[in-house]
Design a protein around this motif. Structure first.
Motif, PDB file in Angstrom:
ATOM      1  N   GLY A 184       1.268   3.073  -3.299  1.00 39.09           N
ATOM      2  CA  GLY A 184       0.127   3.690  -3.966  1.00 39.09           C
ATOM      3  C   GLY A 184      -0.021   3.207  -5.391  1.00 39.09           C
ATOM      4  O   GLY A 184       0.037   2.000  -5.670  1.00 39.09           O
ATOM      5  N   PRO A 185      -0.188   4.149  -6.359  1.00 42.35           N
ATOM      6  CA  PRO A 185      -0.390   3.751  -7.762  1.00 42.35           C
ATOM      7  C   PRO A 185       0.904   3.371  -8.475  1.00 42.35           C
ATOM      8  O   PRO A 185       0.895   3.141  -9.685  1.00 42.35           O
ATOM      9  CB  PRO A 185      -0.992   5.013  -8.383  1.00 42.35           C
ATOM     10  CG  PRO A 185      -0.382   6.129  -7.586  1.00 42.35           C
ATOM     11  CD  PRO A 185      -0.281   5.609  -6.179  1.00 42.35           C
ATOM     12  N   ARG A 197       0.824  -1.217   0.000  1.00 44.82           N
ATOM     13  CA  ARG A 197       0.000   0.000   0.000  1.00 44.82           C
ATOM     14  C   ARG A 197       0.856   1.265   0.000  1.00 44.82           C
ATOM     15  O   ARG A 197       0.426   2.300  -0.515  1.00 44.82           O
ATOM     16  CB  ARG A 197      -0.914   0.003   1.227  1.00 44.82           C
ATOM     17  CG  ARG A 197      -1.990  -1.073   1.209  1.00 44.82           C
ATOM     18  CD  ARG A 197      -2.917  -0.928   2.410  1.00 44.82           C
ATOM     19  NE  ARG A 197      -3.753  -2.109   2.589  1.00 44.82           N
ATOM     20  CZ  ARG A 197      -3.681  -2.913   3.658  1.00 44.82           C
ATOM     21  NH1 ARG A 197      -2.825  -2.660   4.631  1.00 44.82           N
ATOM     22  NH2 ARG A 197      -4.491  -3.958   3.742  1.00 44.82           N
ATOM     23  N   GLU A 224      -9.418  -2.919  -2.666  1.00 47.22           N
ATOM     24  CA  GLU A 224      -9.008  -1.787  -1.828  1.00 47.22           C
ATOM     25  C   GLU A 224      -8.853  -0.524  -2.674  1.00 47.22           C
ATOM     26  O   GLU A 224      -9.232   0.573  -2.248  1.00 47.22           O
ATOM     27  CB  GLU A 224      -7.691  -2.098  -1.109  1.00 47.22           C
ATOM     28  CG  GLU A 224      -7.838  -3.059   0.056  1.00 47.22           C
ATOM     29  CD  GLU A 224      -6.581  -3.119   0.898  1.00 47.22           C
ATOM     30  OE1 GLU A 224      -5.637  -2.334   0.647  1.00 47.22           O
ATOM     31  OE2 GLU A 224      -6.543  -3.949   1.824  1.00 47.22           O
ATOM     32  N   ALA A 225      -8.294  -0.684  -3.881  1.00 47.44           N
ATOM     33  CA  ALA A 225      -8.101   0.476  -4.760  1.00 47.44           C
ATOM     34  C   ALA A 225      -9.452   1.079  -5.160  1.00 47.44           C
ATOM     35  O   ALA A 225      -9.607   2.305  -5.206  1.00 47.44           O
ATOM     36  CB  ALA A 225      -7.299   0.070  -5.992  1.00 47.44           C
ATOM     37  N   ARG A 226     -10.419   0.216  -5.444  1.00 45.61           N
ATOM     38  CA  ARG A 226     -11.753   0.720  -5.811  1.00 45.61           C
ATOM     39  C   ARG A 226     -12.399   1.443  -4.625  1.00 45.61           C
ATOM     40  O   ARG A 226     -13.022   2.497  -4.782  1.00 45.61           O
ATOM     41  CB  ARG A 226     -12.629  -0.435  -6.275  1.00 45.61           C
ATOM     42  CG  ARG A 226     -12.264  -0.977  -7.654  1.00 45.61           C
ATOM     43  CD  ARG A 226     -13.324  -1.930  -8.186  1.00 45.61           C
ATOM     44  NE  ARG A 226     -13.404  -3.147  -7.405  1.00 45.61           N
ATOM     45  CZ  ARG A 226     -12.694  -4.261  -7.642  1.00 45.61           C
ATOM     46  NH1 ARG A 226     -11.819  -4.267  -8.649  1.00 45.61           N
ATOM     47  NH2 ARG A 226     -12.852  -5.329  -6.881  1.00 45.61           N
ATOM     48  N   GLU A 286       1.764  -2.508  -9.197  1.00 49.99           N
ATOM     49  CA  GLU A 286       0.623  -3.352  -9.562  1.00 49.99           C
ATOM     50  C   GLU A 286       0.952  -4.778  -9.175  1.00 49.99           C
ATOM     51  O   GLU A 286       2.007  -5.312  -9.527  1.00 49.99           O
ATOM     52  CB  GLU A 286       0.355  -3.283 -11.071  1.00 49.99           C
ATOM     53  CG  GLU A 286      -0.809  -4.174 -11.509  1.00 49.99           C
ATOM     54  CD  GLU A 286      -0.977  -4.209 -13.021  1.00 49.99           C
ATOM     55  OE1 GLU A 286      -1.904  -4.902 -13.501  1.00 49.99           O
ATOM     56  OE2 GLU A 286      -0.177  -3.553 -13.732  1.00 49.99           O
TER      57      GLU A 286
END
Length: 341
Positions: free
Chosen positions: A311-312, A308, A329-331, A315
């Motif tokens: 972040g972005p 986590r 979790e991302a959604r 993947e």
């Protein structure tokens, strides 16, 4: 330690015990009473002056003469070691004092306190540039955590001393422990202390308890009270604190077993893994978009926290269950930050 220095230390009063100052003739008279071949007064005076230069005694001026007593912290093992302590050893002790974690048993720390004091005095008695370099070295080194800095929870010094003594003597502990996950309930437990571990500034006691197969972890800052019981326990020969921490990875929290992961990093986020691999079997392959990393790791809360933190910029490609979990979790995170009417 030279015999004369040892004898003078035996005669002098200790500042740590509010001992009185003694004149040089008084020190000499005490030596004459105890030694078959005592030194002359001038030799005693020169020795006392040398001990003053080495910060082992302190003096005051009374009229035209000096009076003497042992400096606080200069007794015991420190007194025996002081005249033999090199500046390199003093530097090593000062570095240990400054950078050691606080899980060092207080019983040991108390035993070393006089040595730490002598090391500081030894480095403080600098007479030239070469000696002053040793004194300045400790101020040229710092240790900083790589994580976000939080205030460490306070640990009661008295309770810490009780726990570490029980650990040292392998005796049972009677504790009252505040359980955060159960509405701050306080529970009384009889524990067999097995080890201390510091994780990110939080100190844990690893302890066994009757009726449970595996040891558990107890945060010392959540102890309400602790007392060492007279009953000793047999330290389990099969238990290894290093194995518990490094191999079983108990402080990764809720370890679910080893899994093969495949991760894709963007914007240089995973480049540090080229120098600090995430596993022994790591395979890293640069791609047009970033860095692809494969390896076997333990699935745990700590692994999820670590993922986590990117972040972005990471993947999770596999395993599928972990990818689905991170995607969910991302959604949820996206929904949390979505613009609201």
């Amino acid at each position: 330690m030279p015999p004369l220095v040892a004898n003078i230390f035996h005669v002098l009063k200790d500042a740590e015990k509010d001992g009185r100052f003694m004149s040089t003739p008084e020190v000499h008279r005490e030596l004459c009473r105890s030694l078959p071949d005592p030194p002359v007064v001038k030799t005693v005076q020169r020795t006392l002056q040398k001990l003053l230069d080495e910060q082992l005694v302190e003096s005051e001026k009374r009229g035209t003469a000096l009076v003497w007593r042992k400096r606080a912290g200069a007794g015991g093992v420190a007194a025996r070691s002081a005249s033999l302590m090199t500046r390199e050893q003093a530097l090593a002790l000062q570095t240990l004092k400054r950078f050691s974690s606080r899980q060092i048993p207080s019983l040991v720390a108390e035993s070393l306190s006089s040595l730490f004091d002598i090391a500081e005095m030894r480095l403080g008695a600098s007479h030239n540039d070469s000696e002053r370099r040793y004194r300045k070295w400790v101020d040229k080194v710092e240790v900083e955590s790589g994580g976000f800095a939080l205030q460490h929870p306070a640990i009661d010094a008295t309770l810490f001393a009780v726990v570490t003594r029980a650990l040292f003597y392998e005796q049972k502990l009677d504790v009252v422990y505040r359980v955060r996950s159960k509405a701050d309930q306080e529970k009384t437990r009889i524990l067999d202390p097995l080890g201390l571990v510091e994780v990110g500034g939080v100190v844990y006691l690893v302890a066994a308890m009757a009726g449970y197969d595996k040891p558990a972890m107890y945060r010392l800052d959540r102890l309400v009270s602790a007392s060492m019981l007279p009953e000793a326990f047999a330290y389990p020969p099969e238990f290894s604190l290093a194995e518990y921490v490094k191999a079983q990875r108990q402080f990764d929290f809720m370890v679910e077993g080893a899994i093969p992961v495949e991760l894709h990093f963007f914007n240089g986020a995973g480049n540090h893994l080229l120098e600090s691999p995430l596993s022994d079997d790591q395979v890293a392959q640069p791609t047009v978009a970033g860095l692809n990393v494969k390896g076997t790791v333990l699935l745990s809360k700590r692994l999820r926290w670590w993922l986590r933190s990117f972040g972005p910029n990471v993947e999770v490609l596999g395993p599928a269950a972990l990818r689905d979990e991170m995607a969910a979790e991302a959604r949820a995170l996206a929904a949390l930050y979505a613009e609201k009417p």
